[in-house]
Enzyme design. Structure first.
Site, PDB file in Angstrom:
ATOM      1  N   ASP A   1      -2.163   2.350  -4.713  1.00  0.00           N
ATOM      2  CA  ASP A   1      -3.431   2.593  -3.911  1.00  0.00           C
ATOM      3  C   ASP A   1      -4.575   1.542  -4.125  1.00  0.00           C
ATOM      4  O   ASP A   1      -4.537   0.671  -5.055  1.00  0.00           O
ATOM      5  CB  ASP A   1      -3.894   4.014  -4.455  1.00  0.00           C
ATOM      6  CG  ASP A   1      -2.848   5.012  -4.119  1.00  0.00           C
ATOM      7  OD1 ASP A   1      -2.296   5.126  -3.297  1.00  0.00           O
ATOM      8  OD2 ASP A   1      -2.721   6.176  -4.888  1.00  0.00           O
TER       9      ASP A   1
ATOM     10  N   HIS B   1       0.894  -1.366   0.041  1.00  0.00           N
ATOM     11  CA  HIS B   1      -0.005   0.158   0.016  1.00  0.00           C
ATOM     12  C   HIS B   1       0.861   1.185  -0.131  1.00  0.00           C
ATOM     13  O   HIS B   1       0.467   2.572  -0.395  1.00  0.00           O
ATOM     14  CB  HIS B   1      -0.919   0.102   1.241  1.00  0.00           C
ATOM     15  CG  HIS B   1      -2.200   0.637   0.993  1.00  0.00           C
ATOM     16  ND1 HIS B   1      -2.656   1.549  -0.159  1.00  0.00           N
ATOM     17  CD2 HIS B   1      -3.362   0.606   1.820  1.00  0.00           C
ATOM     18  CE1 HIS B   1      -3.547   1.962  -0.198  1.00  0.00           C
ATOM     19  NE2 HIS B   1      -4.331   1.567   1.237  1.00  0.00           N
TER      20      HIS B   1
END
Length: 510
Positions: A485, A481
């Site tokens: 995204d 992450h």
């Protein structure tokens, strides 16, 4: 004068900081004695002395940042035979060479090149013993590295007169393993003082009056013993010359915790139960491959911000296409048409639209890859390995299937080289072959994405307002992450789903 340089620090790691020097200029050092400790972004690296001698000067001070192969210090080699613990071995080697009758020459068997970034291995198995006759290229022993097993062939025909590195010992690249006396009428002369062969379970700990009594354990092991409150005589060293490692300390702590405390009266009634349990236990040392797998998986969790997103795919169209063309495909290309080529093609297609899933983080930079080196995770008897299919994005279905088939066979046979498991940009893991219905795969650093395939299972689905039975598969994308995204991860998984539910999209590049 011998130079001490920064060792290879690992894939994508280019520099380290000098944390601690354990020696100062003018100090005497022995072979493999720890000189200093380096710290990288992920791990701590100990730097051993390559030779015996005197530390003449330190080039990189504590706190300095150094690159790979940078000069750390210089050692003036001593004119003596070396540290006390190495003399018997060297003298025995000379004795063995001199005992070869008939004028035969002695040939050293050395550790072969182990691969990029691999500096040491463990002697796993000797197929020959001292006194056995060997022929050129006959397998003498097997070495185990962090990732692969390496067979060592005989460099010449003759008689194995000496085994220098016993099973369980850790050896460095180009270290001597054994001596072969070649020529006519050669006879073996094993060492007179040879005791029953030591293994990784019988190596005496340093300080017991044995061969390791003057051996200094590594700083990491000493620190671990101090933190755990374990004395040295409780630790059985499995390192070179009986040195204790951090793993040995952990094993000693685990054994102490598992054993009943004889000094505590409350635990006395439980002793018979613990003894019975212990009799039914089997303690086996982890292989280097398994240790590496454990370390890398934990490093991935500690380093990356791993998140997993899920979806499901209707496999009807792929299964129909495969069923229709599998015989013709195998007849023309000589390889079976499986599901992996469809998933590989679908992932390559999706990675073009969402390139950050195919990228990696290097410090404060993002490195985008304009190619796809696809890692295909494969379970083997030795553990999980990930051979890499290079430039999979430019390959046909047949080329992908052939590559997967060939890599898988080499993985099961333990014949993969280090180069074949490095450089991947994305990974596919198929837990469905073992019956897994749903799982969250762990990243393979420094990659930023891994796709988990699962079991195909018939389930009722609503299609155009009607309930129909369809072959469904859950897909899981684990991603970093920090670089990917949620929108990009979901988009990637949707594109894979669309390509598999309508394979014509792959032909149209849609």
């Amino acid at each position: 004068m011998t130079e001490v340089r920064v060792p290879t620090l690992g894939e994508s790691v280019t520099e380290a900081t000098v944390a601690t020097w354990f020696k100062k200029p003018g100090d005497s050092v022995a072979v493999d004695e720890m000189l200093c400790e380096l710290e990288t972004d992920k791990v701590t690296v100990e730097v051993p002395s390559p030779v015996a001698g005197t530390l003449s000067d330190i080039v990189a001070k504590e706190g300095d940042t150094v690159g790979v192969d940078a000069l750390l210090a210089n050692i003036a080699e001593s004119g003596s035979a070396g540290p006390e613990e190495t003399k018997p071995r060297e003298n025995d080697a000379e004795t063995s060479r001199g005992s070869a009758s008939g004028g035969g020459d002695s040939v050293d068997v050395v550790v072969p090149t182990l691969g990029e970034s691999v500096t040491e291995a463990t002697v796993s198995t000797w197929f020959k013993k001292v006194g056995d006759s060997v022929t050129q290229d006959e397998m003498l022993c097997e070495l185990e590295t962090d990732k692969v097993s390496v067979e060592v062939p005989a460099p010449a025909s003759g008689t194995l007169t000496e085994i220098v590195a016993q099973e369980g010992e850790t050896v460095e690249a180009n270290a001597k393993l054994a001596v072969i006396a070649s020529g006519e009428g050669v006879s073996a002369a094993p060492k007179a003082e040879t005791a029953p062969k030591d293994t990784q379970y019988s190596t005496p700990p340093a300080g017991d009056g044995g061969p390791g009594k003057d051996i200094k354990d590594g700083p990491a092991a000493e620190k671990a013993m101090a933190e755990a409150g374990v004395s040295r005589d409780q630790v059985k060293g499995t390192g070179k010359d009986g040195r204790a490692t951090k793993a040995d300390v952990a094993a000693a702590v685990a054994a102490a915790n598992a054993s009943p405390a004889t000094s505590a009266p409350a635990s006395a009634p439980r002793a018979p139960v613990a003894a019975q349990d212990e009799a039914r236990e089997e303690r086996v040392k982890m292989t280097r491959l398994r240790q590496t797998i454990a370390r890398r998986l934990k490093d991935a969790q500690n380093t990356a911000a791993i998140l997993t997103t899920y979806n499901e795919v209707d496999m009807t169209e792929v299964m129909a296409l495969r069923s229709e063309y599998k015989d013709l495909f195998e007849k023309k290309h000589g390889v079976r048409l499986g599901f992996m080529s469809f998933f590989t093609k679908a992932c390559c297609h999706a990675l073009k639209e969402v390139p950050e899933v195919n990228a990696e983080i290097d410090g404060t930079d993002i490195v985008y890859k304009n190619f796809v080196h696809m890692g295909i995770a494969a379970g083997t008897p030795q553990g999980l390995v990930v051979p890499v299919i290079r430039d999979a994005d430019s390959m046909s279905f047949a080329e992908i299937e052939k590559a997967i088939n060939e890599k898988g066979k080499r993985a099961r046979d333990g014949k993969l080289s280090m180069a074949e498991m490095q450089g991947g940009t994305f990974t596919i893991s198929n837990g469905g072959v073992y019956g897994s219905l749903m799982s969250s795969p762990i990243l393979n650093p420094p990659q930023s994405g891994i796709l988990g395939m699962h079991k195909i299972q018939d389930r009722p689905m609503v299609i155009n307002g009607e309930i129909k039975i369809r072959p469904m598969m859950y897909l899981a994308l684990s991603y970093d992450h920090r670089i990917v995204d949620g929108k990009g991860a979901v988009t990637f998984l949707v594109r894979v789903k669309e390509a598999l539910e309508d394979p014509r999209r792959l032909l149209m590049d849609l």
